[in-house]
Design a protein around this motif. Structure first.
Motif, PDB file in Angstrom:
ATOM      1  N   LYS A  96       0.824  -1.203   0.000  1.00  0.00           N
ATOM      2  CA  LYS A  96       0.000   0.000   0.000  1.00  0.00           C
ATOM      3  C   LYS A  96       0.868   1.267   0.000  1.00  0.00           C
ATOM      4  CE  LYS A  96      -4.128   0.089   0.847  1.00  0.00           C
ATOM      5  NZ  LYS A  96      -5.162   0.450  -0.144  1.00  0.00           N
ATOM      6  N   GLU A 103      -1.965   6.246  -6.174  1.00  0.00           N
ATOM      7  CA  GLU A 103      -3.277   6.503  -5.571  1.00  0.00           C
ATOM      8  C   GLU A 103      -3.563   8.006  -5.549  1.00  0.00           C
ATOM      9  OE1 GLU A 103      -3.646   4.356  -1.871  1.00  0.00           O
ATOM     10  OE2 GLU A 103      -5.024   5.885  -1.115  1.00  0.00           O
ATOM     11  N   ASP A 108      -6.562   4.021 -11.101  1.00  0.00           N
ATOM     12  CA  ASP A 108      -7.575   3.155 -10.488  1.00  0.00           C
ATOM     13  C   ASP A 108      -6.927   1.944  -9.805  1.00  0.00           C
ATOM     14  OD1 ASP A 108      -7.863   0.616 -12.200  1.00  0.00           O
ATOM     15  OD2 ASP A 108      -7.914   2.240 -13.689  1.00  0.00           O
ATOM     16  N   ARG A 109      -7.709   1.332  -8.939  1.00  0.00           N
ATOM     17  CA  ARG A 109      -7.213   0.348  -7.990  1.00  0.00           C
ATOM     18  C   ARG A 109      -6.424  -0.803  -8.635  1.00  0.00           C
ATOM     19  NH1 ARG A 109      -9.022  -0.675  -2.642  1.00  0.00           N
ATOM     20  NH2 ARG A 109     -10.510   0.997  -2.914  1.00  0.00           N
ATOM     21  N   ARG A 113      -2.381  -1.458  -8.331  1.00  0.00           N
ATOM     22  CA  ARG A 113      -1.943  -2.690  -7.678  1.00  0.00           C
ATOM     23  C   ARG A 113      -0.960  -3.453  -8.575  1.00  0.00           C
ATOM     24  NH1 ARG A 113      -4.113  -5.509  -3.379  1.00  0.00           N
ATOM     25  NH2 ARG A 113      -3.905  -3.408  -2.571  1.00  0.00           N
TER      26      ARG A 113
END
Lengths: 269, 285
Positions: A96, A103, A108-109, A113
């Motif tokens: 994270k 972020e 986008d997620r 990731r």
């Protein structure tokens, strides 16, 4: 390309209202795209301040910085910074933390990731995704700091004494790893360091600063063959390397001596 | 502010001493490993044994200090016949509502105070004046305003709890690591992102500590509030029992309150360890 044009900066002193602390005095400098440039100079010469001004974290009092022809007026997504004290968020896991930059930039997620996992492996942190910063050693923490910066795929990488908080052996290892990483993904790097050896080993060009107020004493092009990470030991003991070191150290010693004398001499009214 | 820091510092130093080498006789080994526990057990046995002995030998009057066995029997009885539950519920309601209100009001207010100079300058003198004065002193006034029902009691508990929440939250927000803020800025964070992704998360340990301190104060205030004009609650029980010279029952009330304090503290502590592992790795208990 980064162009620094007639840049001066001063900090307002807390203790005396009318006396300002001049940290940078009339700096002009051009940094070519794709080159690795190091700033070397005595403590307090303003090299870290200059790096922050280039990135847009500090507004200069006089002069300006152009990146690809545009005036810098704040941080931008195509530039990323690595900090001496790592500056990881303690409540976030390694993964994270690496995602943090993307972020903030609104990626986008799933994409962030994926990018984070990719960089995580490249910096040798595979398996540490779920660790928290307090569970890591200094070297590991800075890998996270580096991964956070690289995950945003910046064109420009600004590094503020990134290896300064590590022990000397880890530091040398990280230097070769950094070169290996940058060979795979070429970037324009501005690197602030206290270590003359580190600057010579990593850089295409070294900018040597005077003691405060920081002025540019000289530029030195480092003509050591690349890739350097393959035979780092040989390069670090080569005749050329030693000559560079002597030259830079000679310049710095002079600056440091005048600084020392200033401190020890009694103040004349 | 200082309270938060001193609590944290205290917890850091309070660490289990690990014996360096295990050698010598088996007794020696057991002692090395469990010296703290053994010391405490022996001290407890001596204390309660001495108390029981003093009462049984007739050297003190059980009317005034009761005795460990009398208290234990009484404790068993009130749970066996279930008569205690309505009182626990009554106190729990006041404490629970007061606590929730303290958190819901105190955390946002503390954040505003930490971030907005105008709010801080306006409220700080008021908060500090309130913080330095005993909350209990407001009770007569609150009874005039809100009557002797549950409302005045909840307000009293809220006043005690909210102050701690405000002060701790403000400290957490104000103590945010400047370097982390700069890092977020370097990755183009907006003011809102800095607040939501850096400032607020870094205040969480302070807020959790504040919650733990608030619970301690709230338990005291509940009892005090219930001493006046109430018909149920642990404070009521204690007050009634002491008026009747039922010392064992006074102790029952005190024991339940102490147990509630210990349990709640442990729960919040466990929550802190879970939510903020980076601040709590040093304090293991």
């Amino acid at each position: 390309m980064i162009e620094i044009l007639g840049l001066s900066h001063q900090f307002t002193r807390q203790d005396s209202a009318d006396e300002n602390l001049v940290v940078l005095d009339n700096i002009s400098l051009t940094i070519e795209k794709g080159s690795f440039v190091s700033f070397v100079g005595p403590s307090g010469c303003g090299k870290t301040t200059l790096l922050r001004i280039i990135h847009g974290l500090i507004k200069p009092k006089v002069g300006k910085v152009l990146i690809e022809g545009e005036t810098v007026c704040g941080p931008s997504a195509n530039r990323a910074m690595v900090f001496q004290e790592f500056n990881l968020l303690p409540w976030r896991t390694v993964l994270k933390n690496i995602e943090f930059g993307l972020e903030l930039q609104g990626t986008d997620r799933s994409a962030r990731r994926q990018a984070a996992l990719d960089v995580l492996k490249r910096v040798g942190l595979g398996g540490f995704e779920r660790y928290y910063p307090h569970q890591l050693s200094g070297g590991m923490k800075q890998r996270v700091g580096l991964a956070r910066a690289l995950s945003t795929s910046p064109t420009y990488l600004f590094m503020d004494e990134p290896l300064g908080a590590l022990d000397p052996q880890i530091r040398e290892l990280m230097q070769t790893e950094l070169l290996k990483l940058l060979d795979a993904h070429r970037k324009t790097v501005v690197f602030v360091t206290h270590s003359v050896d580190e600057a010579i080993f990593l850089s295409d060009r070294i900018v040597v600063f005077s003691a405060r107020p920081g002025r540019i004493l000289t530029h030195i092009d480092i003509e050591l063959p690349r890739p350097r990470w393959k035979d780092d030991e040989k390069i670090k003991s080569s005749e050329k390397f030693v000559t560079y070191r002597q030259h830079i150290w000679h310049l710095l010693k002079h600056e440091l001596q005048s600084e020392l004398q200033l401190q020890t001499m009694p103040k004349l009214a | 502010m200082a309270e938060t820091q001193s609590v944290k510092a205290f917890e850091r130093t309070e660490r289990a001493v690990v014996p360096e080498a295990e050698e010598g006789s088996p007794f020696r080994k057991i002692w090395n490993r469990h010296s703290t526990a053994i010391t405490r057990i022996i001290a407890a046995i001596l204390f309660f044994g001495g108390w029981e002995w003093a009462v049984r030998s007739g050297s003190v009057n059980p009317l005034f200090i009761s005795s460990p066995t009398m208290i234990s029997i009484r404790l068993f009885e009130v749970f066996a016949d279930g008569s205690i539950w309505s009182h626990i519920r009554a106190s729990g309601e006041i404490a629970g509502l007061g606590f929730v209100l303290s958190v819901v009001v105190g955390v946002p207010l503390g954040m505003l105070m930490g971030r907005v100079k105008l709010v801080r300058d306006t409220l700080e003198p008021l908060i500090m004046a309130k913080y330095s004065s005993p909350t209990v002193a407001f009770l007569p006034l609150l009874i005039i305003w809100f009557g002797i029902g549950i409302l005045s009691k909840i307000v009293l508990v809220f006043l005690g709890g909210v102050i701690v929440m405000i002060i701790n939250t403000e400290a957490g927000v104000a103590n945010v690591d400047r370097q982390l803020v700069e890092t977020a800025k370097s990755f183009t964070a907006s003011e809102y992102q800095i607040l939501s992704k850096v400032v607020i998360p870094s205040a969480v340990p302070f807020i959790l500590t504040g919650m733990r301190l608030a619970v301690g104060r709230i338990l005291i205030l509940v009892v005090v509030a219930e001493l006046y004009g109430s018909s149920a609650g642990l404070g009521y029980i204690i007050f009634q029992a002491s008026a009747n010279y039922d010392t064992a029952m006074v102790f029952v009330g005190v024991i339940i309150l102490a147990a509630a304090g210990v349990v709640l503290n442990a729960l919040l502590r466990a929550m802190e360890i879970r939510l903020t592992p980076w601040t709590t790795t040093l304090a293991k208990w």
